[in-house]
Design a protein around this motif. Structure first.
Motif, PDB file in Angstrom:
ATOM      1  N   LEU A  62       0.818  -1.215   0.000  1.00 54.88           N
ATOM      2  CA  LEU A  62       0.000   0.000   0.000  1.00 54.88           C
ATOM      3  C   LEU A  62       0.853   1.268   0.000  1.00 54.88           C
ATOM      4  O   LEU A  62       0.487   2.276  -0.599  1.00 54.88           O
ATOM      5  N   LEU A  63       1.983   1.217   0.692  1.00 49.83           N
ATOM      6  CA  LEU A  63       2.818   2.408   0.867  1.00 49.83           C
ATOM      7  C   LEU A  63       3.697   2.705  -0.342  1.00 49.83           C
ATOM      8  O   LEU A  63       3.943   3.875  -0.665  1.00 49.83           O
ATOM      9  N   LYS A  64       4.165   1.674  -1.020  1.00 50.16           N
ATOM     10  CA  LYS A  64       5.147   1.856  -2.090  1.00 50.16           C
ATOM     11  C   LYS A  64       4.682   2.803  -3.203  1.00 50.16           C
ATOM     12  O   LYS A  64       5.462   3.661  -3.644  1.00 50.16           O
ATOM     13  N   PRO A  65       3.444   2.711  -3.691  1.00 51.30           N
ATOM     14  CA  PRO A  65       3.039   3.648  -4.757  1.00 51.30           C
ATOM     15  C   PRO A  65       3.118   5.115  -4.337  1.00 51.30           C
ATOM     16  O   PRO A  65       3.391   5.983  -5.177  1.00 51.30           O
ATOM     17  N   ILE A  66       2.882   5.396  -3.061  1.00 52.76           N
ATOM     18  CA  ILE A  66       2.978   6.775  -2.576  1.00 52.76           C
ATOM     19  C   ILE A  66       4.435   7.228  -2.544  1.00 52.76           C
ATOM     20  O   ILE A  66       4.782   8.324  -2.976  1.00 52.76           O
ATOM     21  N   GLU A  67       5.311   6.357  -2.036  1.00 46.81           N
ATOM     22  CA  GLU A  67       6.717   6.715  -1.884  1.00 46.81           C
ATOM     23  C   GLU A  67       7.463   6.779  -3.211  1.00 46.81           C
ATOM     24  O   GLU A  67       8.491   7.456  -3.307  1.00 46.81           O
ATOM     25  N   ASP A  68       6.976   6.084  -4.224  1.00 51.35           N
ATOM     26  CA  ASP A  68       7.718   5.977  -5.483  1.00 51.35           C
ATOM     27  C   ASP A  68       7.529   7.167  -6.411  1.00 51.35           C
ATOM     28  O   ASP A  68       8.112   7.192  -7.496  1.00 51.35           O
ATOM     29  N   LYS A  69       6.731   8.135  -6.025  1.00 54.71           N
ATOM     30  CA  LYS A  69       6.460   9.262  -6.931  1.00 54.71           C
ATOM     31  C   LYS A  69       7.731  10.040  -7.261  1.00 54.71           C
ATOM     32  O   LYS A  69       7.914  10.490  -8.391  1.00 54.71           O
ATOM     33  N   LEU A 183      13.706  20.313  -1.416  1.00 51.58           N
ATOM     34  CA  LEU A 183      12.682  20.099  -0.398  1.00 51.58           C
ATOM     35  C   LEU A 183      12.823  18.683   0.146  1.00 51.58           C
ATOM     36  O   LEU A 183      12.569  17.704  -0.557  1.00 51.58           O
ATOM     37  N   VAL A 184      13.232  18.601   1.413  1.00 53.49           N
ATOM     38  CA  VAL A 184      13.482  17.300   2.040  1.00 53.49           C
ATOM     39  C   VAL A 184      12.357  16.986   3.017  1.00 53.49           C
ATOM     40  O   VAL A 184      12.101  17.752   3.959  1.00 53.49           O
ATOM     41  N   THR A 185      11.700  15.869   2.798  1.00 54.22           N
ATOM     42  CA  THR A 185      10.713  15.357   3.744  1.00 54.22           C
ATOM     43  C   THR A 185      10.557  13.865   3.486  1.00 54.22           C
ATOM     44  O   THR A 185      11.201  13.310   2.586  1.00 54.22           O
ATOM     45  N   SER A 186       9.728  13.207   4.271  1.00 53.21           N
ATOM     46  CA  SER A 186       9.537  11.771   4.097  1.00 53.21           C
ATOM     47  C   SER A 186       8.980  11.475   2.712  1.00 53.21           C
ATOM     48  O   SER A 186       8.161  12.231   2.175  1.00 53.21           O
ATOM     49  N   ALA A 187       9.409  10.357   2.131  1.00 54.85           N
ATOM     50  CA  ALA A 187       8.969   9.996   0.780  1.00 54.85           C
ATOM     51  C   ALA A 187       7.453   9.914   0.685  1.00 54.85           C
ATOM     52  O   ALA A 187       6.862  10.297  -0.328  1.00 54.85           O
ATOM     53  N   SER A 188       6.802   9.438   1.738  1.00 55.62           N
ATOM     54  CA  SER A 188       5.336   9.327   1.718  1.00 55.62           C
ATOM     55  C   SER A 188       4.664  10.693   1.819  1.00 55.62           C
ATOM     56  O   SER A 188       3.549  10.880   1.327  1.00 55.62           O
ATOM     57  N   ALA A 207      13.233  15.976  -2.775  1.00 57.12           N
ATOM     58  CA  ALA A 207      14.309  15.153  -2.212  1.00 57.12           C
ATOM     59  C   ALA A 207      13.730  14.273  -1.105  1.00 57.12           C
ATOM     60  O   ALA A 207      13.733  14.643   0.065  1.00 57.12           O
ATOM     61  N   PRO A 208      13.228  13.094  -1.466  1.00 61.70           N
ATOM     62  CA  PRO A 208      12.599  12.233  -0.463  1.00 61.70           C
ATOM     63  C   PRO A 208      13.610  11.614   0.496  1.00 61.70           C
ATOM     64  O   PRO A 208      14.747  11.332   0.137  1.00 61.70           O
ATOM     65  N   ALA A 209      13.157  11.425   1.727  1.00 59.37           N
ATOM     66  CA  ALA A 209      13.939  10.734   2.752  1.00 59.37           C
ATOM     67  C   ALA A 209      13.014   9.745   3.459  1.00 59.37           C
ATOM     68  O   ALA A 209      11.809   9.713   3.210  1.00 59.37           O
ATOM     69  N   ASP A 235      -0.025   2.853   8.835  1.00 58.24           N
ATOM     70  CA  ASP A 235      -0.415   4.123   9.447  1.00 58.24           C
ATOM     71  C   ASP A 235      -0.013   5.298   8.557  1.00 58.24           C
ATOM     72  O   ASP A 235      -0.771   6.268   8.406  1.00 58.24           O
ATOM     73  N   ARG A 236       1.171   5.213   7.940  1.00 59.11           N
ATOM     74  CA  ARG A 236       1.609   6.294   7.052  1.00 59.11           C
ATOM     75  C   ARG A 236       0.683   6.422   5.844  1.00 59.11           C
ATOM     76  O   ARG A 236       0.387   7.526   5.376  1.00 59.11           O
ATOM     77  N   VAL A 237       0.218   5.269   5.333  1.00 56.27           N
ATOM     78  CA  VAL A 237      -0.729   5.301   4.218  1.00 56.27           C
ATOM     79  C   VAL A 237      -2.008   6.015   4.637  1.00 56.27           C
ATOM     80  O   VAL A 237      -2.522   6.888   3.924  1.00 56.27           O
ATOM     81  N   GLY A 238      -2.521   5.646   5.816  1.00 56.68           N
ATOM     82  CA  GLY A 238      -3.736   6.282   6.309  1.00 56.68           C
ATOM     83  C   GLY A 238      -3.550   7.766   6.527  1.00 56.68           C
ATOM     84  O   GLY A 238      -4.415   8.578   6.160  1.00 56.68           O
ATOM     85  N   TYR A 239      -2.414   8.157   7.109  1.00 55.69           N
ATOM     86  CA  TYR A 239      -2.145   9.560   7.417  1.00 55.69           C
ATOM     87  C   TYR A 239      -2.093  10.392   6.129  1.00 55.69           C
ATOM     88  O   TYR A 239      -2.707  11.470   6.050  1.00 55.69           O
ATOM     89  N   GLU A 240      -1.363   9.906   5.139  1.00 50.58           N
ATOM     90  CA  GLU A 240      -1.229  10.678   3.901  1.00 50.58           C
ATOM     91  C   GLU A 240      -2.512  10.677   3.088  1.00 50.58           C
ATOM     92  O   GLU A 240      -2.827  11.663   2.417  1.00 50.58           O
ATOM     93  N   THR A 241      -3.278   9.585   3.157  1.00 50.11           N
ATOM     94  CA  THR A 241      -4.568   9.563   2.466  1.00 50.11           C
ATOM     95  C   THR A 241      -5.513  10.589   3.066  1.00 50.11           C
ATOM     96  O   THR A 241      -6.186  11.336   2.347  1.00 50.11           O
ATOM     97  N   LEU A 242      -5.554  10.656   4.387  1.00 55.72           N
ATOM     98  CA  LEU A 242      -6.378  11.667   5.051  1.00 55.72           C
ATOM     99  C   LEU A 242      -5.904  13.071   4.697  1.00 55.72           C
ATOM    100  O   LEU A 242      -6.713  13.986   4.507  1.00 55.72           O
ATOM    101  N   GLY A 243      -4.569  13.255   4.614  1.00 52.81           N
ATOM    102  CA  GLY A 243      -4.022  14.551   4.243  1.00 52.81           C
ATOM    103  C   GLY A 243      -4.437  14.980   2.849  1.00 52.81           C
ATOM    104  O   GLY A 243      -4.769  16.155   2.615  1.00 52.81           O
ATOM    105  N   ARG A 244      -4.445  14.037   1.907  1.00 53.17           N
ATOM    106  CA  ARG A 244      -4.867  14.369   0.541  1.00 53.17           C
ATOM    107  C   ARG A 244      -6.360  14.679   0.492  1.00 53.17           C
ATOM    108  O   ARG A 244      -6.802  15.564  -0.264  1.00 53.17           O
ATOM    109  N   VAL A 245      -7.147  13.943   1.284  1.00 52.40           N
ATOM    110  CA  VAL A 245      -8.588  14.239   1.354  1.00 52.40           C
ATOM    111  C   VAL A 245      -8.809  15.645   1.904  1.00 52.40           C
ATOM    112  O   VAL A 245      -9.643  16.404   1.390  1.00 52.40           O
TER     113      VAL A 245
END
Length: 259
Positions: A62-69, A183-188, A207-209, A235-245
């Motif tokens: 679930l997480l990989k498609p978000i991080e791979d952008k 811009l450095v932040t978590s890949a997700s 610049a993902p980390a 949890d990261r998937v849920g957090y970022e999905t909620l953020g996009r919503v």
């Protein structure tokens, strides 16, 4: 107050608290109502979902498609600023400095320092306001840890007012103007962060980390045994999905200048 409410409601919508409420509701139905089958279904579905989200193939799938952008930054373009977005932290002066950067924050800082070293003369920018009960801000905590690792204070800028990513984007724009920056932040988190920065006319170099989704070899039992470690990835998937919503509800698009 609104910020605290947003964080509380969002936190309760993440996989673990949401599924615990789901299972708890099922228990209430079994104990206090005649809807026994419905209660058992709630418990079974909640248990199964919690199990699946705690398995490495499911969580990282679930997480990989978000991080791979965006790929890890390996470009040669010189920048004047390396911006490291704030994340989880505390501040206990009795701890080793790096221990105060919780979860996603330490990998962001490490990548930020690596990129700062690759860009002589650049400024290292740390962002993030203080937690409500902490006199030290997220940005200041990052700067103190960077200083303990040999980065001179004169090479750092701390933006300690922004409380979320949208405010961080505005503060960075006021600081760097049109200068090129990484811009450095978590890949997700990076896809959502880029939307905020691009929306106000900035063009950061992504610049993902802190990549978490594992595709390299693991022991077979690590893939088969449920673990809170993998649940954290879900949890990261849920957090970022909620953020996009939330971005969508606010009318924030991925294109500069659009509402």
């Amino acid at each position: 107050m609104l910020f605290t409410l947003k964080k509380f409601v969002g936190g309760m919508m993440l996989p673990l608290p949401l599924l615990l409420m789901f299972i708890g509701f099922g228990l209430l139905l079994i104990v206090f109502s005649r809807f026994q089958k419905t209660g058992k279904c709630f418990i079974a579905v909640g248990w199964l979902a919690l199990l699946l989200l705690s398995l490495q193939p499911v969580a990282d799938g679930l997480l990989k498609p978000i991080e791979d952008k965006y790929p890890t930054w390996r470009g040669n373009e010189r920048v004047q600023y390396v911006v490291v977005l704030g994340g989880g932290y505390t501040w206990n002066p009795d701890w080793a400095p790096g221990s105060n950067l919780i979860n996603n924050s330490l990998p962001r800082l490490v990548e930020g320092i690596r990129l700062w070293q690759a860009n002589p003369g650049a400024k290292l920018v740390f962002t993030g306001a203080a937690a409500q009960t902490n006199p030290v801000s997220t940005g200041e905590a990052g700067a103190r840890v960077a200083e303990s690792l040999g980065v001179p204070r004169s090479e750092m800028i701390v933006l300690d007012q922004p409380k979320d990513t949208e405010e961080e984007a505005a503060a960075v724009k006021a600081t760097v103007g049109t200068a090129p920056f990484l811009l450095v932040t978590s890949a997700s988190h990076l896809p959502r962060a880029m939307i905020f920065f691009q929306r106000i006319g900035l063009n950061p170099l992504p610049a993902p980390a802190n990549q978490l989704a594992i595709t390299s070899p693991l022991n077979p039992w690590e893939r088969a045994i449920p673990s809170p470690f993998w649940l954290m990835h879900s949890d990261r998937v849920g957090y970022e999905t909620l953020g996009r919503v939330w971005q969508w509800l606010k009318g924030v698009s991925g294109e500069p200048g659009e509402e």
